[in-house]
Design a protein around this motif. Structure first.
Motif, PDB file in Angstrom:
ATOM      1  N   GLY A 101       0.779  -1.316   0.085  1.00 13.27           N
ATOM      2  CA  GLY A 101       0.079   0.078   0.100  1.00 13.27           C
ATOM      3  C   GLY A 101       0.833   1.243  -0.188  1.00 13.27           C
ATOM      4  N   TYR A 102       2.109   1.041  -0.108  1.00 14.03           N
ATOM      5  CA  TYR A 102       3.095   2.412  -0.213  1.00 14.03           C
ATOM      6  C   TYR A 102       2.780   2.959  -1.380  1.00 14.03           C
ATOM      7  CZ  TYR A 102       4.969   1.650   4.370  1.00 14.03           C
ATOM      8  OH  TYR A 102       5.167   1.509   6.180  1.00 14.03           O
ATOM      9  N   GLY A 103       3.189   4.351  -1.519  1.00 10.40           N
ATOM     10  CA  GLY A 103       3.111   4.909  -2.683  1.00 10.40           C
ATOM     11  C   GLY A 103       4.255   4.793  -3.736  1.00 10.40           C
ATOM     12  N   THR A 104       4.528   3.601  -4.180  1.00 12.05           N
ATOM     13  CA  THR A 104       5.442   3.394  -4.950  1.00 12.05           C
ATOM     14  C   THR A 104       5.103   4.072  -6.384  1.00 12.05           C
ATOM     15  OG1 THR A 104       4.529   1.147  -5.556  1.00 12.05           O
ATOM     16  CG2 THR A 104       6.104   1.223  -3.773  1.00 12.05           C
ATOM     17  N   ALA A 105       6.069   3.976  -7.287  1.00  7.28           N
ATOM     18  CA  ALA A 105       5.576   4.189  -8.599  1.00  7.28           C
ATOM     19  C   ALA A 105       4.334   3.302  -9.414  1.00  7.28           C
ATOM     20  CB  ALA A 105       6.885   4.358  -9.626  1.00  7.28           C
ATOM     21  N   GLU A 106       4.662   2.015  -9.048  1.00  2.00           N
ATOM     22  CA  GLU A 106       3.662   0.946  -9.502  1.00  2.00           C
ATOM     23  C   GLU A 106       2.167   1.537  -8.886  1.00  2.00           C
ATOM     24  OE1 GLU A 106       3.033  -3.644  -9.279  1.00  2.00           O
ATOM     25  OE2 GLU A 106       4.055  -2.727  -7.566  1.00  2.00           O
ATOM     26  N   HIS A 107       2.182   1.634  -7.930  1.00  2.28           N
ATOM     27  CA  HIS A 107       1.039   1.914  -6.976  1.00  2.28           C
ATOM     28  C   HIS A 107       0.356   3.196  -7.407  1.00  2.28           C
ATOM     29  CE1 HIS A 107      -1.243   2.004  -2.843  1.00  2.28           C
ATOM     30  NE2 HIS A 107      -1.912   1.983  -3.960  1.00  2.28           N
TER      31      HIS A 107
END
Length: 214
Positions: free
Chosen positions: A173-179
């Motif tokens: 749920g972290y704000g990675t580029a993928e997310h």
């Protein structure tokens, strides 16, 4: 490496408290409270427990299983939902999760050692000691950090099966580029924290005027 020095400095029953999931854009915040039997804790756990961020996923899972099986750890887990995070803000929601974890222990606690520099208002009425970097200093807090992290990661993996495409099984749920790319492509789900700016900026203005701003 963590040890029992902080626990031995206190009188009575001591629990360690830590949380996982304050920073992600989706999912609940989870807290754990752990009381360790200092005389009965297996040497493998004394040597292996550490800040969950310093451990591999495989190692966290193994320690999580050993904590539950060893008979020398009393474990309580609590969480605060996305709705509670958006209503009360992430700090207050974290305090709620910590308080629920303490109650889930099912026993009286005299002192709570809490990772960080802010003391949660625990309703058990016990003394609260904050410990900056506590998950690397106290075995009880280290155990709580592992329990909270593994519990939350498993929950996010389960949510990922129902909401594919966001990569929650990998990014928790972290704000990675993928997310973030998936949020733009597929939209915001019911499990996203609308009070967090990267989520809020994708919403129609009418959806967030009363929400806390992170």
């Amino acid at each position: 490496m963590p040890d029992f020095m902080l626990e031995w400095a206190e009188t009575g029953t001591v629990c360690g408290i830590d949380e996982a999931g304050r920073g992600p854009l989706a999912g609940p915040v989870v807290a754990a409270a752990v009381i360790l039997d200092r005389d009965a804790l297996p040497k493998s756990l004394v040597a292996g427990l550490n800040d969950s961020k310093q451990l591999t996923e495989k190692r966290r899972e193994a320690l999580f299983a050993e904590l539950h099986a060893c008979g020398a750890a009393r474990i309580g887990v609590g969480e605060a939902s996305v709705a509670e995070i958006d209503t009360h803000n992430i700090l207050r929601a974290t305090y709620m999760a910590m308080d629920r974890a303490c109650h889930a222990l099912g026993c009286a606690v005299d002192v709570a050692l809490v990772d960080g520099n802010r003391a949660p208002p625990l309703s058990l009425g016990c003394a609260v000691r904050t410990v900056v970097g506590g998950d690397g200093l106290s075995l009880s807090i280290a155990a709580a950090s592992i329990v909270a992290k593994v519990t939350r990661d498993r929950a996010m993996t389960a949510l990922a099966a129902a909401f594919p495409g966001y990569g929650w099984e990998r990014n928790a749920g972290y704000g990675t580029a993928e997310h973030r790319a998936a949020m733009r492509e597929f939209g915001v789900t019911i499990h996203h924290r609308r009070s967090f700016a990267p989520v809020r900026e994708l919403l129609p203005e009418c959806e967030f005027p009363t929400l806390w701003q992170n």
